[in-house]
Design a protein around this motif. Structure first.
Motif, PDB file in Angstrom:
ATOM      1  N   ALA A   1      -3.092  19.693 -16.384  1.00 29.31           N
ATOM      2  CA  ALA A   1      -3.188  18.950 -17.639  1.00 29.31           C
ATOM      3  C   ALA A   1      -3.376  19.867 -18.848  1.00 29.31           C
ATOM      4  CB  ALA A   1      -4.350  17.958 -17.570  1.00 29.31           C
ATOM      5  N   LEU A   2      -3.334  21.170 -18.617  1.00 31.83           N
ATOM      6  CA  LEU A   2      -3.512  22.150 -19.686  1.00 31.83           C
ATOM      7  C   LEU A   2      -2.188  22.823 -20.018  1.00 31.83           C
ATOM      8  CD1 LEU A   2      -6.748  23.906 -18.356  1.00 31.83           C
ATOM      9  CD2 LEU A   2      -6.628  22.085 -20.067  1.00 31.83           C
ATOM     10  N   SER A   3      -2.036  23.263 -21.250  1.00 28.78           N
ATOM     11  CA  SER A   3      -0.853  24.036 -21.624  1.00 28.78           C
ATOM     12  C   SER A   3      -0.943  25.433 -21.009  1.00 28.78           C
ATOM     13  CB  SER A   3      -0.760  24.148 -23.143  1.00 28.78           C
ATOM     14  OG  SER A   3      -1.805  24.981 -23.633  1.00 28.78           O
ATOM     15  N   GLY A   4       0.157  26.173 -21.064  1.00 26.96           N
ATOM     16  CA  GLY A   4       0.150  27.530 -20.522  1.00 26.96           C
ATOM     17  C   GLY A   4      -0.872  28.417 -21.199  1.00 26.96           C
ATOM     18  N   GLY A   5      -0.975  28.295 -22.532  1.00 26.14           N
ATOM     19  CA  GLY A   5      -1.963  29.081 -23.258  1.00 26.14           C
ATOM     20  C   GLY A   5      -3.387  28.703 -22.909  1.00 26.14           C
ATOM     21  N   GLU A   6      -3.621  27.417 -22.712  1.00 34.36           N
ATOM     22  CA  GLU A   6      -4.961  26.964 -22.325  1.00 34.36           C
ATOM     23  C   GLU A   6      -5.311  27.434 -20.919  1.00 34.36           C
ATOM     24  OE1 GLU A   6      -5.245  22.807 -24.923  1.00 34.36           O
ATOM     25  OE2 GLU A   6      -4.364  22.780 -22.915  1.00 34.36           O
ATOM     26  N   GLN A   7      -4.355  27.377 -20.015  1.00 29.06           N
ATOM     27  CA  GLN A   7      -4.594  27.856 -18.653  1.00 29.06           C
ATOM     28  C   GLN A   7      -4.993  29.331 -18.652  1.00 29.06           C
ATOM     29  OE1 GLN A   7      -0.833  26.954 -16.837  1.00 29.06           O
ATOM     30  NE2 GLN A   7      -1.397  24.856 -16.316  1.00 29.06           N
ATOM     31  N   GLN A   8      -4.299  30.115 -19.463  1.00 26.57           N
ATOM     32  CA  GLN A   8      -4.611  31.545 -19.491  1.00 26.57           C
ATOM     33  C   GLN A   8      -5.961  31.808 -20.134  1.00 26.57           C
ATOM     34  OE1 GLN A   8      -3.504  33.443 -17.585  1.00 26.57           O
ATOM     35  NE2 GLN A   8      -2.620  35.341 -18.316  1.00 26.57           N
ATOM     36  N   ARG A   9      -6.354  30.997 -21.102  1.00 25.34           N
ATOM     37  CA  ARG A   9      -7.687  31.148 -21.694  1.00 25.34           C
ATOM     38  C   ARG A   9      -8.774  30.849 -20.659  1.00 25.34           C
ATOM     39  NH1 ARG A   9      -7.526  29.564 -28.050  1.00 25.34           N
ATOM     40  NH2 ARG A   9      -5.316  29.937 -28.401  1.00 25.34           N
ATOM     41  N   VAL A  10      -8.533  29.854 -19.807  1.00 27.21           N
ATOM     42  CA  VAL A  10      -9.480  29.566 -18.726  1.00 27.21           C
ATOM     43  C   VAL A  10      -9.557  30.762 -17.778  1.00 27.21           C
ATOM     44  CG1 VAL A  10     -10.011  28.065 -16.764  1.00 27.21           C
ATOM     45  CG2 VAL A  10      -9.098  27.070 -18.867  1.00 27.21           C
ATOM     46  N   ALA A  11      -8.409  31.370 -17.498  1.00 27.38           N
ATOM     47  CA  ALA A  11      -8.396  32.552 -16.629  1.00 27.38           C
ATOM     48  C   ALA A  11      -9.199  33.693 -17.247  1.00 27.38           C
ATOM     49  CB  ALA A  11      -6.957  32.994 -16.363  1.00 27.38           C
TER      50      ALA A  11
ATOM     51  N   ASP B   1      -3.462  42.704 -16.588  1.00 27.11           N
ATOM     52  CA  ASP B   1      -2.080  43.116 -16.337  1.00 27.11           C
ATOM     53  C   ASP B   1      -1.124  42.141 -17.018  1.00 27.11           C
ATOM     54  OD1 ASP B   1       0.217  44.252 -15.369  1.00 27.11           O
ATOM     55  OD2 ASP B   1      -0.277  44.040 -13.249  1.00 27.11           O
ATOM     56  N   GLU B   2      -0.601  42.520 -18.177  1.00 29.52           N
ATOM     57  CA  GLU B   2       0.300  41.673 -18.965  1.00 29.52           C
ATOM     58  C   GLU B   2      -0.289  40.254 -19.122  1.00 29.52           C
ATOM     59  OE1 GLU B   2       2.894  42.625 -20.525  1.00 29.52           O
ATOM     60  OE2 GLU B   2       3.662  44.425 -19.557  1.00 29.52           O
ATOM     61  N   PRO B   3      -1.494  40.137 -19.677  1.00 30.79           N
ATOM     62  CA  PRO B   3      -2.184  38.835 -19.680  1.00 30.79           C
ATOM     63  C   PRO B   3      -1.499  37.749 -20.494  1.00 30.79           C
ATOM     64  CG  PRO B   3      -3.329  40.406 -21.086  1.00 30.79           C
ATOM     65  CD  PRO B   3      -2.293  41.176 -20.323  1.00 30.79           C
ATOM     66  N   THR B   4      -0.606  38.138 -21.411  1.00 28.20           N
ATOM     67  CA  THR B   4       0.106  37.119 -22.187  1.00 28.20           C
ATOM     68  C   THR B   4       1.618  37.200 -21.951  1.00 28.20           C
ATOM     69  OG1 THR B   4       0.317  38.552 -24.147  1.00 28.20           O
ATOM     70  CG2 THR B   4      -1.659  37.180 -23.980  1.00 28.20           C
ATOM     71  N   GLY B   5       2.021  37.926 -20.925  1.00 25.84           N
ATOM     72  CA  GLY B   5       3.442  38.164 -20.692  1.00 25.84           C
ATOM     73  C   GLY B   5       4.232  36.947 -20.280  1.00 25.84           C
ATOM     74  N   ASN B   6       3.550  35.894 -19.842  1.00 25.06           N
ATOM     75  CA  ASN B   6       4.237  34.688 -19.390  1.00 25.06           C
ATOM     76  C   ASN B   6       4.290  33.603 -20.470  1.00 25.06           C
ATOM     77  OD1 ASN B   6       5.592  33.367 -17.206  1.00 25.06           O
ATOM     78  ND2 ASN B   6       3.789  32.089 -16.890  1.00 25.06           N
ATOM     79  N   LEU B   7       3.906  33.967 -21.710  1.00 28.40           N
ATOM     80  CA  LEU B   7       3.824  32.985 -22.784  1.00 28.40           C
ATOM     81  C   LEU B   7       4.866  33.272 -23.861  1.00 28.40           C
ATOM     82  CD1 LEU B   7      -0.072  33.073 -23.165  1.00 28.40           C
ATOM     83  CD2 LEU B   7       1.265  31.417 -21.841  1.00 28.40           C
TER      84      LEU B   7
ATOM     85  N   SER C   1       1.527  33.627 -27.274  1.00 32.86           N
ATOM     86  CA  SER C   1       1.029  34.929 -26.843  1.00 32.86           C
ATOM     87  C   SER C   1       0.111  35.540 -27.884  1.00 32.86           C
ATOM     88  CB  SER C   1       2.203  35.875 -26.563  1.00 32.86           C
ATOM     89  OG  SER C   1       1.748  37.183 -26.289  1.00 32.86           O
ATOM     90  N   ASP C   2       0.505  35.469 -29.142  1.00 33.19           N
ATOM     91  CA  ASP C   2      -0.291  36.046 -30.218  1.00 33.19           C
ATOM     92  C   ASP C   2      -1.638  35.343 -30.339  1.00 33.19           C
ATOM     93  OD1 ASP C   2      -0.183  37.944 -32.629  1.00 33.19           O
ATOM     94  OD2 ASP C   2      -0.795  36.048 -33.540  1.00 33.19           O
ATOM     95  N   GLN C   3      -1.637  34.022 -30.239  1.00 32.33           N
ATOM     96  CA  GLN C   3      -2.876  33.247 -30.352  1.00 32.33           C
ATOM     97  C   GLN C   3      -3.800  33.524 -29.171  1.00 32.33           C
ATOM     98  OE1 GLN C   3      -1.526  29.218 -30.615  1.00 32.33           O
ATOM     99  NE2 GLN C   3      -0.670  29.445 -32.659  1.00 32.33           N
ATOM    100  N   VAL C   4      -3.230  33.561 -27.986  1.00 27.08           N
ATOM    101  CA  VAL C   4      -4.027  33.761 -26.780  1.00 27.08           C
ATOM    102  C   VAL C   4      -4.582  35.185 -26.732  1.00 27.08           C
ATOM    103  CG1 VAL C   4      -3.931  33.845 -24.261  1.00 27.08           C
ATOM    104  CG2 VAL C   4      -2.877  31.950 -25.482  1.00 27.08           C
ATOM    105  N   PHE C   5      -3.765  36.154 -27.173  1.00 25.21           N
ATOM    106  CA  PHE C   5      -4.255  37.536 -27.208  1.00 25.21           C
ATOM    107  C   PHE C   5      -5.417  37.676 -28.187  1.00 25.21           C
ATOM    108  CE2 PHE C   5      -4.305  41.909 -28.730  1.00 25.21           C
ATOM    109  CZ  PHE C   5      -4.389  42.599 -27.525  1.00 25.21           C
TER     110      PHE C   5
END
Length: 232
Positions: free
Chosen positions: A146-156, A171-177, A182-186
């Motif tokens: 139920a989370l977006s890709g960016g939200e999932q990575q923030r949980v990680a 290891d490439e923590p935003t490479g899948n966005l 990617s900029d926001q999550v980084f």
């Protein structure tokens, strides 16, 4: 001078060793990361950055060289000792979030703390605080689907910091966005790292992201060399 949180000395690694198909990945790589320092590891795919991070985080062993974490030489240590250091002192983030789908965002961050002997009340409070720091506390009860890709990575990111490690390896923590996400999550990751004061090695092929870190090194033919950031 403060003692390095991570020190790699003469790290060498080859696959298919001793065969005609031997592939030499690392050839005497050297790196020191000080307390609170964030280092960008720049390299194209296949250059060996994942191998280097796995060795630094005690997930793999080098053919030669020393890995020191918090001043302790991990060479020849038992599997149990390496596991304890990895659990207590090192956090990992990968390109894909690897969250447990049947658990909520909050529970994904609570579980590693419970495994480390923390009470549920304390674990939930820390999980909520971390989620708040990356701006998604309101999504705490949602499962990964139920989370977006960016939200999932923030949980990680939060899960990786749940047990308060001193060293973060990403290891490439935003490479899948996508670029905007990617900029926001980084930015959220860097804020989290700065707020907690931990040391980090973050692998990326994005030179703009690398330039936002304290120092940049490039993996070149199995060795690490300084990289001067290019800012557009």
């Amino acid at each position: 001078m403060s003692e390095p949180v991570l020190k790699l000395s003469g790290i060498a690694k080859a696959y298919n060793r001793g065969t005609p198909g031997e592939i030499e990945v690392l050839r005497g790589a050297e790196l020191e990361v000080g307390p609170g320092e964030v280092v960008a590891l720049v390299a194209p795919s296949g250059a060996g950055k994942s191998t280097l991070l796995h060795i630094a985080g005690l997930l793999d062993t080098a053919d030669a060289g020393l890995v020191e974490i918090n001043g302790h030489d991990m060479s020849g240590r038992s599997d149990r000792r390496r596991t304890l250091v990895r659990r207590d002192d090192v956090g990992f983030i990968y390109q894909f979030h690897h969250l447990l789908p049947e658990f909520s965002a909050l529970e994904n961050i609570v579980l590693p703390q419970l495994a480390n002997g923390v009470s549920r009340k304390v674990a939930e409070a820390r999980a909520l605080d971390l989620l708040d720091q990356v701006g998604i506390a309101a999504r705490a009860s949602h499962r990964p689907a139920a989370l977006s890709g960016g939200e999932q990575q923030r949980v990680a990111f939060c899960r990786a910091l749940a047990n308060e490690p001193r060293l973060l390896l990403a290891d490439e923590p935003t490479g899948n966005l996508d670029p905007a996400t990617s900029d926001q999550v980084f930015a959220a990751l860097m804020a989290l790292v700065r707020n907690t004061g931990l040391s980090a090695v973050i692998a990326t092929h994005n030179l703009e992201l690398a330039a936002r870190m304290d120092r940049q090194v490039r993996l070149d033919q199995g060795r690490l060399v300084p990289l001067e950031p290019t800012i557009p």
